[in-house]
Design a protein around this motif. Structure first.
Motif, PDB file in Angstrom:
ATOM      1  N   PHE B 208      -0.359 -42.442 -47.722  1.00  0.00           N
ATOM      2  CA  PHE B 208       0.549 -43.553 -46.899  1.00  0.00           C
ATOM      3  C   PHE B 208       1.322 -44.135 -48.177  1.00  0.00           C
ATOM      4  O   PHE B 208       2.258 -44.646 -48.137  1.00  0.00           O
ATOM      5  CB  PHE B 208      -0.343 -44.147 -45.869  1.00  0.00           C
ATOM      6  N   LEU B 209       0.180 -44.693 -49.089  1.00  0.00           N
ATOM      7  CA  LEU B 209       0.758 -45.819 -49.973  1.00  0.00           C
ATOM      8  C   LEU B 209       1.367 -44.837 -50.950  1.00  0.00           C
ATOM      9  O   LEU B 209       2.520 -45.591 -51.500  1.00  0.00           O
ATOM     10  CB  LEU B 209      -0.786 -46.287 -50.667  1.00  0.00           C
ATOM     11  N   ILE B 210       1.089 -43.642 -51.350  1.00  0.00           N
ATOM     12  CA  ILE B 210       2.050 -43.072 -52.495  1.00  0.00           C
ATOM     13  C   ILE B 210       3.317 -42.698 -51.782  1.00  0.00           C
ATOM     14  O   ILE B 210       4.352 -42.731 -52.487  1.00  0.00           O
ATOM     15  CB  ILE B 210       1.245 -41.657 -52.680  1.00  0.00           C
ATOM     16  N   TYR B 211       3.461 -42.541 -50.644  1.00  0.00           N
ATOM     17  CA  TYR B 211       4.957 -42.160 -49.905  1.00  0.00           C
ATOM     18  C   TYR B 211       5.404 -43.552 -49.948  1.00  0.00           C
ATOM     19  O   TYR B 211       6.676 -43.509 -50.517  1.00  0.00           O
ATOM     20  CB  TYR B 211       4.792 -41.818 -48.433  1.00  0.00           C
ATOM     21  N   ALA B 212       5.153 -44.528 -49.558  1.00  0.00           N
ATOM     22  CA  ALA B 212       5.585 -45.961 -49.698  1.00  0.00           C
ATOM     23  C   ALA B 212       6.054 -46.364 -51.127  1.00  0.00           C
ATOM     24  O   ALA B 212       7.252 -46.695 -51.351  1.00  0.00           O
ATOM     25  CB  ALA B 212       4.912 -47.062 -49.156  1.00  0.00           C
ATOM     26  N   GLY B 213       5.126 -46.229 -51.928  1.00  0.00           N
ATOM     27  CA  GLY B 213       5.421 -46.206 -53.568  1.00  0.00           C
ATOM     28  C   GLY B 213       6.553 -45.613 -53.996  1.00  0.00           C
ATOM     29  O   GLY B 213       7.222 -45.944 -54.526  1.00  0.00           O
ATOM     30  N   ALA B 214       6.556 -44.239 -53.660  1.00  0.00           N
ATOM     31  CA  ALA B 214       7.703 -43.585 -54.173  1.00  0.00           C
ATOM     32  C   ALA B 214       8.950 -43.798 -53.552  1.00  0.00           C
ATOM     33  O   ALA B 214      10.158 -43.851 -54.057  1.00  0.00           O
ATOM     34  CB  ALA B 214       7.335 -41.940 -53.609  1.00  0.00           C
ATOM     35  N   ALA B 215       8.978 -44.159 -52.212  1.00  0.00           N
ATOM     36  CA  ALA B 215      10.134 -44.613 -51.809  1.00  0.00           C
ATOM     37  C   ALA B 215      10.623 -45.967 -52.474  1.00  0.00           C
ATOM     38  O   ALA B 215      12.059 -46.234 -52.671  1.00  0.00           O
ATOM     39  CB  ALA B 215      10.122 -45.298 -50.152  1.00  0.00           C
ATOM     40  N   LEU B 216       9.880 -46.965 -52.803  1.00  0.00           N
ATOM     41  CA  LEU B 216      10.319 -48.189 -53.559  1.00  0.00           C
ATOM     42  C   LEU B 216      10.482 -47.834 -55.010  1.00  0.00           C
ATOM     43  O   LEU B 216      11.569 -48.360 -55.508  1.00  0.00           O
ATOM     44  CB  LEU B 216       9.179 -49.328 -53.504  1.00  0.00           C
ATOM     45  N   LEU B 217       9.961 -46.697 -55.571  1.00  0.00           N
ATOM     46  CA  LEU B 217      10.498 -46.324 -57.027  1.00  0.00           C
ATOM     47  C   LEU B 217      12.031 -45.802 -56.998  1.00  0.00           C
ATOM     48  O   LEU B 217      12.645 -46.232 -57.655  1.00  0.00           O
ATOM     49  CB  LEU B 217       9.598 -45.511 -57.495  1.00  0.00           C
ATOM     50  N   THR B 218      11.932 -45.166 -55.905  1.00  0.00           N
ATOM     51  CA  THR B 218      13.310 -44.601 -55.715  1.00  0.00           C
ATOM     52  C   THR B 218      14.560 -45.409 -55.634  1.00  0.00           C
ATOM     53  O   THR B 218      15.480 -45.345 -56.209  1.00  0.00           O
ATOM     54  CB  THR B 218      13.400 -43.532 -54.292  1.00  0.00           C
ATOM     55  N   VAL B 219      14.204 -46.457 -54.765  1.00  0.00           N
ATOM     56  CA  VAL B 219      15.290 -47.869 -54.757  1.00  0.00           C
ATOM     57  C   VAL B 219      15.517 -48.350 -55.975  1.00  0.00           C
ATOM     58  O   VAL B 219      16.640 -48.752 -56.301  1.00  0.00           O
ATOM     59  CB  VAL B 219      14.597 -48.605 -53.647  1.00  0.00           C
ATOM     60  N   ARG B 263      11.942 -38.076 -65.165  1.00  0.00           N
ATOM     61  CA  ARG B 263      10.421 -38.076 -65.707  1.00  0.00           C
ATOM     62  C   ARG B 263       9.428 -38.549 -64.688  1.00  0.00           C
ATOM     63  O   ARG B 263       8.463 -37.751 -64.549  1.00  0.00           O
ATOM     64  CB  ARG B 263      10.075 -39.000 -66.859  1.00  0.00           C
ATOM     65  N   THR B 264       9.801 -39.584 -63.909  1.00  0.00           N
ATOM     66  CA  THR B 264       8.714 -39.899 -62.872  1.00  0.00           C
ATOM     67  C   THR B 264       8.680 -38.541 -61.631  1.00  0.00           C
ATOM     68  O   THR B 264       7.668 -38.266 -61.426  1.00  0.00           O
ATOM     69  CB  THR B 264       9.318 -41.137 -62.388  1.00  0.00           C
ATOM     70  N   PHE B 265       9.629 -38.163 -61.410  1.00  0.00           N
ATOM     71  CA  PHE B 265       9.801 -37.130 -60.229  1.00  0.00           C
ATOM     72  C   PHE B 265       9.785 -36.058 -60.638  1.00  0.00           C
ATOM     73  O   PHE B 265       8.817 -34.902 -59.886  1.00  0.00           O
ATOM     74  CB  PHE B 265      10.894 -37.580 -59.281  1.00  0.00           C
ATOM     75  N   ALA B 266       9.748 -35.574 -61.842  1.00  0.00           N
ATOM     76  CA  ALA B 266       9.698 -34.218 -62.268  1.00  0.00           C
ATOM     77  C   ALA B 266       8.083 -33.984 -62.275  1.00  0.00           C
ATOM     78  O   ALA B 266       7.697 -32.830 -61.903  1.00  0.00           O
ATOM     79  CB  ALA B 266      10.225 -34.006 -63.534  1.00  0.00           C
ATOM     80  N   LEU B 267       7.567 -35.052 -62.685  1.00  0.00           N
ATOM     81  CA  LEU B 267       5.797 -34.759 -62.489  1.00  0.00           C
ATOM     82  C   LEU B 267       5.359 -35.379 -61.276  1.00  0.00           C
ATOM     83  O   LEU B 267       4.145 -34.792 -60.905  1.00  0.00           O
ATOM     84  CB  LEU B 267       5.239 -35.995 -63.774  1.00  0.00           C
ATOM     85  N   PHE B 268       6.001 -35.902 -60.446  1.00  0.00           N
ATOM     86  CA  PHE B 268       5.525 -36.687 -59.333  1.00  0.00           C
ATOM     87  C   PHE B 268       5.495 -35.679 -58.300  1.00  0.00           C
ATOM     88  O   PHE B 268       4.690 -35.820 -57.398  1.00  0.00           O
ATOM     89  CB  PHE B 268       6.487 -37.961 -58.932  1.00  0.00           C
ATOM     90  N   LEU B 269       6.443 -34.876 -58.225  1.00  0.00           N
ATOM     91  CA  LEU B 269       6.550 -33.909 -56.921  1.00  0.00           C
ATOM     92  C   LEU B 269       5.278 -33.497 -56.377  1.00  0.00           C
ATOM     93  O   LEU B 269       4.736 -33.733 -55.338  1.00  0.00           O
ATOM     94  CB  LEU B 269       7.655 -33.131 -57.174  1.00  0.00           C
ATOM     95  N   GLY B 270       5.050 -32.331 -56.920  1.00  0.00           N
ATOM     96  CA  GLY B 270       3.804 -31.351 -56.203  1.00  0.00           C
ATOM     97  C   GLY B 270       3.866 -31.183 -54.873  1.00  0.00           C
ATOM     98  O   GLY B 270       4.969 -30.804 -54.375  1.00  0.00           O
ATOM     99  N   ASP B 271       3.005 -31.551 -53.968  1.00  0.00           N
ATOM    100  CA  ASP B 271       3.070 -31.407 -52.467  1.00  0.00           C
ATOM    101  C   ASP B 271       4.083 -32.286 -51.738  1.00  0.00           C
ATOM    102  O   ASP B 271       4.237 -31.993 -50.895  1.00  0.00           O
ATOM    103  CB  ASP B 271       1.841 -31.510 -51.934  1.00  0.00           C
ATOM    104  N   TYR B 272       4.688 -33.415 -52.714  1.00  0.00           N
ATOM    105  CA  TYR B 272       5.700 -34.150 -52.081  1.00  0.00           C
ATOM    106  C   TYR B 272       6.971 -33.762 -52.127  1.00  0.00           C
ATOM    107  O   TYR B 272       7.904 -34.518 -51.924  1.00  0.00           O
ATOM    108  CB  TYR B 272       5.247 -35.460 -52.478  1.00  0.00           C
ATOM    109  N   LYS B 273       6.857 -32.714 -52.917  1.00  0.00           N
ATOM    110  CA  LYS B 273       8.311 -32.206 -53.217  1.00  0.00           C
ATOM    111  C   LYS B 273       9.536 -32.250 -52.142  1.00  0.00           C
ATOM    112  O   LYS B 273      10.429 -32.884 -52.242  1.00  0.00           O
ATOM    113  CB  LYS B 273       8.354 -30.808 -53.832  1.00  0.00           C
ATOM    114  N   GLU B 274       9.044 -31.563 -51.117  1.00  0.00           N
ATOM    115  CA  GLU B 274       9.949 -31.443 -49.841  1.00  0.00           C
ATOM    116  C   GLU B 274      10.489 -32.578 -49.532  1.00  0.00           C
ATOM    117  O   GLU B 274      11.745 -32.814 -49.312  1.00  0.00           O
ATOM    118  CB  GLU B 274       9.234 -30.642 -48.750  1.00  0.00           C
ATOM    119  N   ALA B 275       9.576 -33.759 -49.302  1.00  0.00           N
ATOM    120  CA  ALA B 275      10.028 -34.844 -48.803  1.00  0.00           C
ATOM    121  C   ALA B 275      10.996 -35.628 -49.627  1.00  0.00           C
ATOM    122  O   ALA B 275      12.122 -36.177 -49.398  1.00  0.00           O
ATOM    123  CB  ALA B 275       8.839 -35.926 -48.239  1.00  0.00           C
ATOM    124  N   MET B 276      10.682 -35.532 -51.004  1.00  0.00           N
ATOM    125  CA  MET B 276      11.467 -36.458 -51.837  1.00  0.00           C
ATOM    126  C   MET B 276      12.787 -35.467 -52.197  1.00  0.00           C
ATOM    127  O   MET B 276      13.825 -36.316 -52.050  1.00  0.00           O
ATOM    128  CB  MET B 276      10.728 -36.396 -53.091  1.00  0.00           C
TER     129      MET B 276
END
Lengths: 635, 486
Positions: B208-219, B263-276
């Motif tokens: 949950f936290l990682i999704y919320a964090g990713a959302a705010l970083l994206t912003v 750089r952040t999301f190229a490394l970040f994605l993994g299983d979270y790729k689809e949502a991002m």
């Protein structure tokens, strides 16, 4: 061989400097830079030529790759140049004759307000032409092919304020599109067939097409490529643009529409001989079109009154000879004639330019005459060129034309009929050239008093190139002196590595060869004598000819332009107008305007969101955050 | 670990470009008060020299990846590529600034120092492997921008631009910082590689936290690259800021935002790729469409270019959606191409502004008669921004779209192509105005330009055509930049 990159680079640098320098570049600098870069390029070509010559004959094929140009998936094309005997012959002609014509232009165009633009175009042309002949793949060749077409268009329409010049430029461009379309399709078919556009790759795989299905593909490819050659080299049915192209400055006619660009089709066919050999039908087409063009253009040339148009039809006719040679498998003879023709035809055009220059722009043969005493240098060199093209023995045209005629006669792909067309053309050539010569230089002057007053020999910058070309028009033939006359036919030996895959022609009997040679000499003198009779001895006889139906037909160029206008141009224009009014304005524009209005409405609505208030911007950010958060966390 | 042992372990070589910039920025800033008026141009030359030195340092670091500060900063090829893009953008800006500053009577030492500091921040962003350092870079980059936007102190619009940018920027930064906190909460680290290693093990609250964090970083990133709906500051700021600053802002900072994002999301994605990918998909579509549609109705060329720069961020987001080595290298190439052609276009705007005092597109009518070279250069930039061959913009778009096609994002490519179509209208509108409409007044050709401006035009025209006709070398550099990233 590393220098080969410099050969096309120098002219493009010249183009850039003159084109961008504009008014800042003093005229004197243009006069030095324009010809200078081409001259330097010629020296580079010579250096590469001698480097190539120092290699053993079987290794005289060097590809220098500068860098990769286009890479997309499995499609990749390099900027790379092919140095082999064939490309070097072409490059030497382009830079050598090109240099002389550049020098000549310094005098000829000296007073023209578009002097800088002229040299910029001329350098760009030289660059494109060198890309065309030096390329080692079809794509770069195509780039050069289109580039020379563009420059031709720009230079034909150089005096664009004149409607006839602008129209002629357009005509050349549009007619050439038809041919280029075929060429482009041919190149694409080559890529789908062989998976590469590289000459080496294509030609080494070519033998695989010798199956029955493969031959059909080879026939298709070669016919498409030939369509390109027909356009660029002004053959039936696409030759109509070349006579009109004479609207351009005369040195341009000499360089582009006589010595170099129009021979690109011949070069291309010779370069692709490996494919043509697989398609006997295409070879026959090439030979027949060539022979027919030769005789048809020559017959039109018999009666034209514009000095440059006579030369233009003569060029078309001579190009027909070259294709005839290629079509019967005598590629070496075709290239040989290309070289000698470049010398004497460039000389004829430049001589004509000198005459036109002296007569204050007059191009009508009926208003010339008696120029011999005013312009000795032009007269002498023009006579040499006229003798050379007429096939008078011991001058260059004799040797090359004779090789073509003999090949047409002896080759298994040739035959008596093709030879007959060729020999009749030869006599016509002698006739119209001497008609032109007599009308220009002998007899009394028919120009107006005003014009006569200004007649003068041209400056050295113009006459010196004439003399050099005159020298070449005499001796150029000795590089291909046939064995039958005790020569060694050096050019055939030199080009042999390129055409090593050609089947050996049966050795003709010596007696037959002498007989053919004698025939060509006889018809040449026949043509000259007829011209002498009609235009020097009894001009009244020439007047009587004018009443003839045939004369009118020829004078009107068989009405081909009118037929094209009625059958092709008018229906297309009418059809396009219909499509434009009904379909374009109604449906397409309606849709476009409708969607544009829609977008504009959207935009005006959207613009209202941009209020300028920071609090609303912050609100937008917050909403974005909420939506993304909601989606990622609960989505 | 005490401070001295840290200093001892620093690989100064890997920091060479940053050290050059920092050094020259400090020298320029400290020298300024002591320079007599007639020696002020020294600042200009020092700045140019510093940038060239930094460029040299960056080139030297190519293929010499070094890691610093316990793995928080790197000088891999990716960082080098972006450093060079930033330096190119800043250098071109500095060159066009010289005469502008003289005519505006700006205190030029501060100006150049701020540009250099901002560039330094961008470099941190591109070379960082840690979210904290990215944030640090973001602020080092942004704060000088706030000041620069308001640099025309007597001009209300400039003040407004600086103020707005600062307020919204601070707001967005706080989201970004909060995002870092959430990610830290989920993984206990801010280091990208370590976050990435932990991703597969996260469940429940961590997830949950990682999704919320990713959302705010994206912003945070979306704000910096002006993606819709975080773009609203851009038109106002671009229009109000001094034109030289607008040119600067439209290129480097945007590229820096994308560098950190990639750089952040190229490394970040993994299983979270689809949502991002879904998030970026929507951002890309919105950004392209809003940017292009609103650019249509602008009458001020700076504002038009502001919306155009939003639209271009959208194209780069298409590359982000495509992802993978193809997508990322396409994004790199595009950002370089965009920097060159866009600063070129701004240089023309600046020249016209200087000559004729107007930024209205209507006043570009008949420009070809008054300034044929400016008109010709502008035409090349407009064609390139539209994406017409043989220009850099065409090749850039081609590679982005083909990367997206191979990533099976066909509908997105269709939308992007339709958007390019819309953009034809407003880019070519400028060309039409310059060439086909008569001059309002019959002025004679009066082309005389300052040397630095001509240099910038020459460089950008050359770059636009070079990248358009012979793109191979840089495409290869862009794909070599990904060594170690995937």
């Amino acid at each position: 061989m590393d220098l080969v990159g410099l050969i096309p680079l120098l002219p493009i640098l010249g183009f850039a400097a003159i084109g961008l320098g504009g008014r800042w570049l003093p005229k004197k600098a243009v006069s030095i830079l324009g010809p200078g870069v081409v001259g330097a390029s010629f020296l580079m070509t010579l250096a590469v030529f001698f480097q190539l010559f120092s290699l053993p004959p079987s290794e005289r094929r060097v590809v220098t790759s500068l860098f990769s140009w286009v890479v997309a998936g499995n499609f990749s094309v390099d900027i790379s140049f092919l140095v082999d005997p064939l490309s070097m012959v072409m490059a030497l002609v382009v830079t050598g004759v090109g240099f002389l014509i550049h020098v000549y232009s310094v005098g000829y165009m000296g007073e023209d307000p578009g002097y800088r633009r002229y040299f910029a175009y001329l350098n760009l042309f030289t660059f494109s032409m060198l890309c065309l002949v030096l390329s080692s793949n079809f794509l770069l060749m195509y780039l050069g092919w289109e580039g020379v077409g563009l420059c031709s268009y720009l230079l034909i329409g150089f005096w664009y304020e004149k409607k006839s010049a602008a129209d002629a430029g357009k005509k050349a461009f549009i007619v050439n599109r038809v041919g280029d379309f075929g060429f482009a399709l041919g190149v694409m078919l080559i890529f789908t067939t062989f998976g590469t556009l590289d000459f080496g790759g294509v030609f080494s795989q070519a033998p695989a097409l010798s199956t029955e299905g493969g031959q059909r593909i080879a026939t298709a490819i070669t016919l498409l490529l030939f369509l390109g050659a027909v356009g660029k080299s002004a053959q039936i049915p696409l030759y109509t643009w070349l006579p009109d192209a004479m609207e351009g400055p005369t040195p341009v006619s000499a360089l582009i529409h006589a010595a170099t660009m129009v021979t690109a089709g011949v070069y291309m066919v010779a370069r692709c001989h490996a494919l043509y050999l697989l398609a006997p039908f295409s070879m026959a087409v090439v030979a027949v079109i060539g022979a027919l063009t030769a005789i048809m253009a020559a017959s039109i040339g018999l009666v034209q009154n514009d000095i440059k148009r006579v030369l233009a039809y003569s060029t078309i006719s001579q190009l027909g000879y070259m294709f005839l040679a290629c079509g019967v498998g005598a590629f070496t003879a075709g290239i040989f004639h290309l070289v000698t023709h470049a010398f004497f035809k460039a000389l004829l055009f430049l001589g004509a330019g000198s005459v036109i220059h002296a007569l204050s722009g007059e191009q009508d043969l009926r208003k010339m005459g008696g120029l011999r005493k005013y312009m000795p240098a032009t007269y002498t060199t023009f006579l040499i060129a006229t003798l050379a093209i007429s096939g008078v023995p011991l001058l260059s045209g004799f040797f090359s034309k004779d090789q073509i005629l003999s090949a047409a006669f002896f080759s298994p792909q040739g035959g008596n009929f093709l030879w007959l067309l060729g020999i009749v053309t030869a006599s016509m050539t002698a006739f119209y050239m001497f008609r032109l010569f007599f009308l220009t230089f002998t007899g009394g002057c028919r120009a107006s008093e005003e014009v006569q007053h200004h007649i003068h020999e041209s400056p050295h910058s113009m006459t010196v190139p004439l003399m050099i070309l005159g020298f070449l028009a005499v001796v150029g033939g000795y590089i291909g002196m046939p064995h039958a006359l005790g020569g060694v036919n050096a050019i055939a030996g030199y080009l042999a590595p390129v055409f090593a895959d050609l089947p050996h022609l049966p050795e003709p009997s010596l007696g037959m060869e002498y007989l053919l040679m004698a025939t060509s000499v006889v018809v040449a003198f026949l043509g000259i004598s007829l011209a002498y009779f009609f235009y020097v001895r009894s001009p009244q006889a020439a007047e009587r000819l004018r009443q003839n139906f045939l004369y009118t037909l020829l004078l009107n160029k068989y009405y081909v332009d009118e037929i094209y206008q009625a059958l092709i141009v008018s229906p297309i224009v009418a059809g396009s107008r219909w499509v434009w009014e009904r379909f374009d304005l109604g449906i397409i524009d309606g849709a476009v305007n409708g969607s544009a209005r829609l977008v504009e409405k959207l935009a005006l609505r959207g613009r209202q969101l941009q209020t300028g208030y920071v609090r609303q911007y912050a609100m937008a950010v917050v909403m974005g955050v909420v939506i993304i958060l909601a989606y990622l966390v609960w989505g | 670990m005490d401070i001295f042992s840290i200093i001892g372990t620093v690989d100064y070589g890997a920091l060479l470009p940053e050290l050059f910039l920092l050094g020259f920025a400090l020298v320029v800033m400290l020298l300024e008060p002591f320079l007599p008026e007639r020696y002020k141009p020294v600042n200009f030359y020092l700045t140019v020299f510093g940038l060239l030195a930094a460029a040299g340092g960056s080139l030297w670091l190519w293929n010499r990846a070094g890691v610093n500060f316990g793995g928080m900063a790197t000088s891999d090829n990716f960082a080098v590529f972006f450093r060079l893009v930033f330096i190119a953008g800043t250098l071109l800006t500095v060159l066009v600034s010289k005469n502008y500053l003289a005519s505006e009577k700006f205190a030029n030492g501060e100006y150049y120092a701020l540009l250099l500091f901002s560039t330094l921040g961008m470099m941190f962003m591109a070379g960082s492997l840690d979210l904290m350092v990215i944030f640090l870079g973001l602020e080092v980059m942004s704060i000088p921008l706030y000041i620069l936007a308001g640099f025309r102190k007597a001009d209300v619009r400039s003040n407004e631009a600086g103020m707005k940018y600062f307020l919204i920027g601070a707001f967005a930064s706080s989201f970004f910082l909060y995002g870092i906190a959430l990610v830290y909460g989920a993984t206990g680290t801010t280091h990208l590689q370590e976050i990435y290693n932990q991703l597969p093990t996260l469940q429940g609250r961590g997830d949950f936290l990682i999704y919320a964090g990713a959302a705010l970083l994206t912003v945070g990133f979306a704000f910096k690259v002006a993606a819709v709906p975080f773009h609203m500051w851009a038109p106002d700021v671009y229009e109000g800021a001094p034109t030289v600053v607008t040119a600067f802002m439209s290129a480097g900072p945007k590229a820096a935002g994308f560098a950190a994002l990639l750089r952040t999301f190229a490394l970040f994605l993994g299983d979270y790729k689809e949502a991002m990918v879904a998030v970026f998909w929507v951002l890309a579509v919105l950004t392209m469409t809003v940017g292009n549609v609103l650019a249509l109705v602008q009458s001020n060329i700076k504002r038009m270019l502001a919306y155009s720069s939003i639209a271009h961020a959208g194209y780069v987001l298409v590359a982000v959606v495509a992802g993978g080595p193809d997508g990322v290298s396409a994004a790199l190439f595009y950002l370089l191409a965009y920097t060159v052609m866009n600063i070129g276009a701004f240089a023309v705007v600046l020249a016209v502004e200087g000559k004729e005092g107007s930024n209205q597109i209507g006043d570009y009518r008949g420009l070809v008669n008054r300034h044929p070279y400016l008109a010709a250069a502008m035409t090349i930039f407009m064609l390139s921004l539209t994406g017409i061959p043989p220009t850099a913009g065409f090749v850039g778009k081609l590679y982005i779209f083909s990367a997206a096609v191979s990533a099976n994002q066909i509908p997105l490519v269709v939308i992007a192509v339709l958007n390019s179509l819309v953009s034809v209208y407003y880019y070519l509108g400028v060309v039409v105005a310059m060439y086909m409409h008569p001059s309002p007044a019959a002025e004679k050709n009066q082309s005389f330009y300052s040397l630095p401006l001509m240099l910038v035009l020459a460089l950008t025209v050359w770059g636009t055509l070079q990248l358009g006709i012979f793109p191979q070398a840089l495409l290869r550099a862009a794909s070599d930049s990904l060594v170690g990233l995937f």
